[in-house]
Enzyme design. Structure first.
Site, mmCIF file in Angstrom:
data_model
loop_
_atom_site.group_PDB
_atom_site.id
_atom_site.type_symbol
_atom_site.label_atom_id
_atom_site.label_comp_id
_atom_site.label_asym_id
_atom_site.label_seq_id
_atom_site.Cartn_x
_atom_site.Cartn_y
_atom_site.Cartn_z
ATOM 1 C CG HIS A 28 35.089 44.111 35.185
ATOM 2 N ND1 HIS A 28 35.230 42.750 35.074
ATOM 3 C CD2 HIS A 28 35.839 44.474 36.264
ATOM 4 C CE1 HIS A 28 36.018 42.299 36.052
ATOM 5 N NE2 HIS A 28 36.402 43.334 36.783
ATOM 6 C CG ASN A 35 35.372 44.732 41.119
ATOM 7 O OD1 ASN A 35 34.323 45.290 41.434
ATOM 8 N ND2 ASN A 35 35.397 43.642 40.354
ATOM 9 C CG ASP A 46 36.514 38.398 32.596
ATOM 10 O OD1 ASP A 46 36.831 39.357 33.315
ATOM 11 O OD2 ASP A 46 36.487 37.214 33.000
ATOM 12 C CG HIS A 101 40.845 44.984 35.537
ATOM 13 N ND1 HIS A 101 41.763 44.819 36.560
ATOM 14 C CD2 HIS A 101 39.742 44.283 35.913
ATOM 15 C CE1 HIS A 101 41.233 44.058 37.496
ATOM 16 N NE2 HIS A 101 40.003 43.721 37.129
ATOM 17 N N GLY A 132 36.318 42.986 45.637
ATOM 18 C CA GLY A 132 36.284 41.953 44.605
ATOM 19 C C GLY A 132 37.423 42.006 43.613
ATOM 20 C CD GLN A 133 42.204 45.695 42.098
ATOM 21 O OE1 GLN A 133 42.016 46.476 43.032
ATOM 22 N NE2 GLN A 133 43.070 45.916 41.131
HETATM 23 P P1 AMP Z 1 38.686 41.754 39.187
HETATM 24 O O1 AMP Z 1 38.113 40.624 40.010
HETATM 25 O O2 AMP Z 1 37.875 42.992 39.143
HETATM 26 O O3 AMP Z 1 40.136 42.020 39.565
HETATM 27 O O4 AMP Z 1 38.676 41.226 37.694
HETATM 28 C C1 AMP Z 1 39.640 40.349 37.199
HETATM 29 C C2 AMP Z 1 39.029 39.700 35.997
HETATM 30 O O5 AMP Z 1 40.067 39.130 35.241
HETATM 31 C C3 AMP Z 1 38.038 38.598 36.331
HETATM 32 O O6 AMP Z 1 36.763 38.911 35.784
HETATM 33 C C4 AMP Z 1 38.673 37.361 35.695
HETATM 34 O O7 AMP Z 1 37.711 36.494 35.133
HETATM 35 C C5 AMP Z 1 39.571 37.970 34.653
HETATM 36 N N1 AMP Z 1 40.710 37.146 34.273
HETATM 37 C C6 AMP Z 1 41.589 36.539 35.115
HETATM 38 N N2 AMP Z 1 42.533 35.893 34.406
HETATM 39 C C7 AMP Z 1 42.247 36.117 33.091
HETATM 40 C C8 AMP Z 1 42.836 35.699 31.868
HETATM 41 N N3 AMP Z 1 43.928 34.919 31.831
HETATM 42 N N4 AMP Z 1 42.265 36.102 30.700
HETATM 43 C C9 AMP Z 1 41.158 36.887 30.719
HETATM 44 N N5 AMP Z 1 40.558 37.307 31.839
HETATM 45 C C10 AMP Z 1 41.083 36.927 33.015
#
Ligand code: AMP
Length: 113
Positions: free
Chosen positions: A101, A86, A30, A99, A92-93
């Site tokens: 976490h 999420n 992340d 995905h 919070g998505q």
């Molecule tokens: P969510 O908020 O559950 O949709 O999680 C999305 C996650 O993707 C967040 O924790 C972000 O920090 C992560 N994220 C967004 N862009 C990138 C990226 N380019 N590389 C790695 N992680 C990312």
């Protein structure tokens, strides 16, 4: 449909650190880690969110959890880690490609609500 940011990372169109890959899914670090180890486990098939999945995705969704075991082992998490999904903007998505976490590397507190 536009490619998700995660698929762009898989295709190396944008930078990202891929730490695991199999036929069904891959995992990246992340970009904004919330724990010493914070990885995202992502199916190669695009499904926007868990609530959009259907019976045909049963095996794929299971494979994400089984991949999490292997990844946790690879990162020496010693059976202590948290998996979070999420679903939807109010939960919070922010990236609309399923995905999981995977968080670990310290004792985790619990106040997600
Ligand atoms: P969510 O908020 O559950 O949709 O999680 C999305 C996650 O993707 C967040 O924790 C972000 O920090 C992560 N994220 C967004 N862009 C990138 C990226 N380019 N590389 C790695 N992680 C990312």
């Amino acid at each position: 449909m536009d490619e998700s940011i995660f698929i762009k990372i898989l295709k190396k169109e944008i930078p990202g650190e891929i730490v695991y890959e199999d036929n069904d899914c891959f995992a990246i670090k992340d970009i904004n880690p919330q724990a010493p180890i914070h990885l995202l486990i992502i199916p190669k098939k695009h499904i926007a969110k868990v609530s959009d999945a259907n019976n045909k995705d049963k095996e794929l969704l299971g494979s994400l959890l089984l991949a999490s075991q292997k990844i946790a082992k690879k990162f020496d998490l010693d059976d202590n880690y948290r998996l979070v999904i999420n679903n939807g903007p109010k939960a919070g998505q922010t990236v609309f490609h399923i995905h999981i976490h995977l968080l670990g590397g310290k004792s985790l507190s619990w106040s997600p609500g």
